[in-house]
Design a protein around this motif. Structure first.
Motif, short mmCIF file in Angstrom:
data_model
loop_
_atom_site.label_atom_id
_atom_site.label_comp_id
_atom_site.label_asym_id
_atom_site.label_seq_id
_atom_site.Cartn_x
_atom_site.Cartn_y
_atom_site.Cartn_z
N ARG A 1 -6.28 -2.29 0.31
CA ARG A 1 -7.33 -1.30 0.06
C ARG A 1 -7.67 -0.52 1.33
NH1 ARG A 1 -10.76 -4.58 -4.47
NH2 ARG A 1 -9.92 -3.41 -6.25
N ALA B 1 0.83 -1.21 0.00
CA ALA B 1 0.00 0.00 0.00
C ALA B 1 0.86 1.25 0.00
CB ALA B 1 -0.93 -0.01 1.21
N ASP C 1 -10.02 -4.96 -10.13
CA ASP C 1 -10.50 -4.07 -11.19
C ASP C 1 -10.07 -4.56 -12.57
OD1 ASP C 1 -11.58 -1.99 -9.37
OD2 ASP C 1 -9.46 -1.76 -8.83
N ARG D 1 -7.53 7.37 -3.49
CA ARG D 1 -7.79 6.34 -2.49
C ARG D 1 -8.14 5.02 -3.15
NH1 ARG D 1 -10.38 8.30 3.09
NH2 ARG D 1 -9.07 10.12 3.46
N HIS D 2 -8.49 5.06 -4.43
CA HIS D 2 -8.76 3.83 -5.15
C HIS D 2 -7.81 3.73 -6.34
CE1 HIS D 2 -11.17 0.31 -6.37
NE2 HIS D 2 -10.81 0.68 -7.59
N LEU E 1 -4.92 2.10 1.73
CA LEU E 1 -5.00 3.18 0.76
C LEU E 1 -6.16 4.12 1.05
CD1 LEU E 1 -4.12 1.33 -2.57
CD2 LEU E 1 -2.76 3.08 -1.41
N GLN E 2 -7.18 3.63 1.72
CA GLN E 2 -8.31 4.47 2.12
C GLN E 2 -8.03 5.20 3.43
OE1 GLN E 2 -11.56 1.69 2.16
NE2 GLN E 2 -11.44 1.34 -0.05
N LEU F 1 -6.63 -1.93 -9.18
CA LEU F 1 -5.94 -3.11 -8.69
C LEU F 1 -6.23 -4.29 -9.60
CD1 LEU F 1 -5.53 -4.17 -4.99
CD2 LEU F 1 -6.14 -5.88 -6.71
N VAL G 1 -5.43 -8.27 -0.39
CA VAL G 1 -6.10 -7.18 -1.10
C VAL G 1 -6.97 -6.37 -0.14
CG1 VAL G 1 -7.86 -6.68 -2.86
CG2 VAL G 1 -6.00 -8.29 -3.36
N ASP G 2 -7.64 -7.04 0.79
CA ASP G 2 -8.43 -6.33 1.80
C ASP G 2 -7.58 -5.29 2.53
OD1 ASP G 2 -10.78 -7.68 1.29
OD2 ASP G 2 -10.58 -9.07 2.97
#
Length: 353
Positions: free
Chosen positions: A128, A79, A186, A164-165, A131-132, A168, A124-125
Motif C-alpha cells: 500500500r 505493487a 478490503d 492509489r487504492h 501504490l501511494q 486488496l 500489505v503495509d
C-alpha cells in the motif's frame, strides 16, 4: 450478492484449461453480467500473465488475482504488478494475496513459512505504501527496506498508478487469518464456504474490522464455490468430487493442511481424516470415493437452476457479497451452459446486487 468466476490453472496436463477456453468463459461471464473474474496460482500457471491477456479481451468485468502468492514476490514487485495490471485493465484490477502453505512456500519458492500473519501484515503495509507513491522505508521483523548498512535508498514507484487504492483481498481459511483479512483488507477470499457456518466466519471478519475501529460496511465477502449444473445430483457431485478431495487430502502435509482442518471443524472430522489418510497413501480413487456427498453438497452448487437458486439465497443470507463460480466442464459448451444456468438461478433467487 454479485456473481464472479474463478478460472482454473492453464495447461495441457490433468485439469489444466486451454487459454482460449478460459478467455471464452470470461467473455461469456462479462456478457451475463458477472462482476469479476479471478485467476489463481500454486505451482502451475501464474495468476498475472493470464490476467493481463484477459484485460485486452474484456471491457467491463473486473479482474482479480485469487490469489497472488506472498512467498513468490517481494512486496515491491507485487505493487509494481498491481499498478501495471490496473493500468492495463483501465481500473478494473483487484489484488488478491495469500500466504499459500508451507509445502509450496518452502518447497517451491524457498521462503520460510514462519509467522505468516505477521509477515502478511508487513507485506500489505509495504504494498500500500508503494501504490501511494511514498518513499518505501520500512523497518519490520520480516521486511527491512532499504537494507541497513548498504547502498540502497528508499525509492518510490516510478509510475503514476491509475488508482492509489487498488482493492486488496486476503485469501484466508483459518480463523486468525480471517480476522486479519477483516482488519487490513478490503475483502476476504474464501473457499469451501458453508452457509451453515457462515456466521462464524463473518464474526471473525467483524472482530478484525473492530480492531481498527471499523465494521464490514463495503467489505467484500467472496466465496469461491464449485458449480455443477444438471438433473442428476449424484453426477453433479462427482464432477466436483476430485477437486474437493485434492484440497482436503493433498493440499499440504498431514500436519499442515488448512482445508483438511476446515472440513474437520465444520462437522466432518472422521471423514476428513479418512480422505487425507487414503490420499497421502497414494490411494487416490479410494480417497475420492470416501469424500462424503453431504460435504460436497454443502460446499458446492449442484443440480438444477431451481435447486441452485435456493442455495444462492442461503449464501446471500450468510453474508456472502460475491459468489465466484468454479466450473469443471468436460468441454467448453458445457462450461458455457453452466455459467448461463448460474445466471438464471441468480435471477430466480432474487438476491442480485
Amino acid at each position: 450478492m454479485r456473481l464472479g468466476l474463478n478460472l482454473r490453472y492453464l495447461g495441457n496436463l490433468g485439469a489444466g484449461a486451454p487459454p482460449r477456453e478460459s478467455a471464452r468463459y470470461v467473455r461469456e461471464a462479462e456478457r451475463l453480467g458477472f462482476s469479476v473474474a479471478w485467476t489463481a496460482e500454486v505451482f502451475s500457471s501464474d495468476s498475472v500473465s493470464l490476467l493481463g491477456w484477459l484485460a485486452a479481451q474484456t471491457s467491463r468485468i473486473e479482474l482479480g488475482t485469487a490469489a497472488m502468492q506472498i512467498p513468490a514476490r517481494s512486496p515491491a514487485m507485487t505493487a509494481m504488478t498491481a499498478a501495471t495490471l490496473d493500468l492495463l485493465s483501465e481500473g478494473r484490477f483487484r489484488l488478491g494475496l495469500g500466504v499459500s502453505g508451507p509445502q509450496v512456500a518452502e518447497g517451491w519458492h524457498g521462503a520460510r513459512f514462519d509467522k505468516p500473519l505477521a509477515r502478511t501484515r508487513e507485506y500489505v503495509d509495504i504494498v500500500r505504501m508503494a501504490l501511494q507513491r511514498k518513499a518505501v522505508a520500512y523497518d519490520g521483523e520480516h521486511y527491512c527496506l532499504p537494507l541497513p548498512e548498504g547502498p540502497g535508498k528508499a525509492l518510490q514507484l516510478g509510475m503514476r498508478p491509475r488508482r492509489r487504492h487498488v482493492p486488496l483481498y486476503l485469501a484466508a481459511v483459518g480463523p486468525a487469518n480471517t480476522r486479519l483479512a477483516g482488519e487490513i483488507a478490503d475483502g476476504w477470499l474464501s473457499v469451501f464456504f458453508q452457509p451453515e457456518f457462515g456466521h462464524e466466519s463473518v464474526t471473525e471478519l467483524r472482530t478484525g474490522a473492530a480492531r481498527k475501529g471499523g465494521d464490514l460496511q463495503g467489505f467484500d465477502v467472496v466465496a469461491a464455490v464449485p458449480v455443477a449444473a444438471g438433473g442428476d445430483l449424484a453426477q453433479c457431485a462427482d464432477r466436483v468430487r476430485t477437486f474437493t478431495t485434492h484440497y482436503v487430502g493433498g493440499m499440504g502435509s498431514r500436519r499442515h493442511n488448512f482445508y483438511h482442518q476446515l472440513m474437520a471443524r465444520t462437522g466432518f472430522p472422521e471423514e476428513a481424516d479418512q480422505v487425507q489418510k487414503l490420499y497421502l497413501a497414494g490411494r487416490l480413487r479410494a480417497a475420492t470415493e470416501a469424500m462424503p456427498e453431504e460435504f460436497l453438497d454443502r460446499t458446492a452448487l449442484l443440480g438444477s437452476a431451481d435447486r441452485i437458486a435456493d442455495r444462492l439465497q442461503a449464501y446471500a443470507e450468510a453474508g456472502v457479497t460475491t459468489l465466484s463460480a468454479m466450473i469443471f466442464p468436460d468441454h467448453a459448451e458445457q462450461g458455457i451452459a453452466t455459467l448461463r444456468t448460474l445466471a438464471e438461478a441468480m435471477d430466480k433467487a432474487g438476491v442480485g446486487d
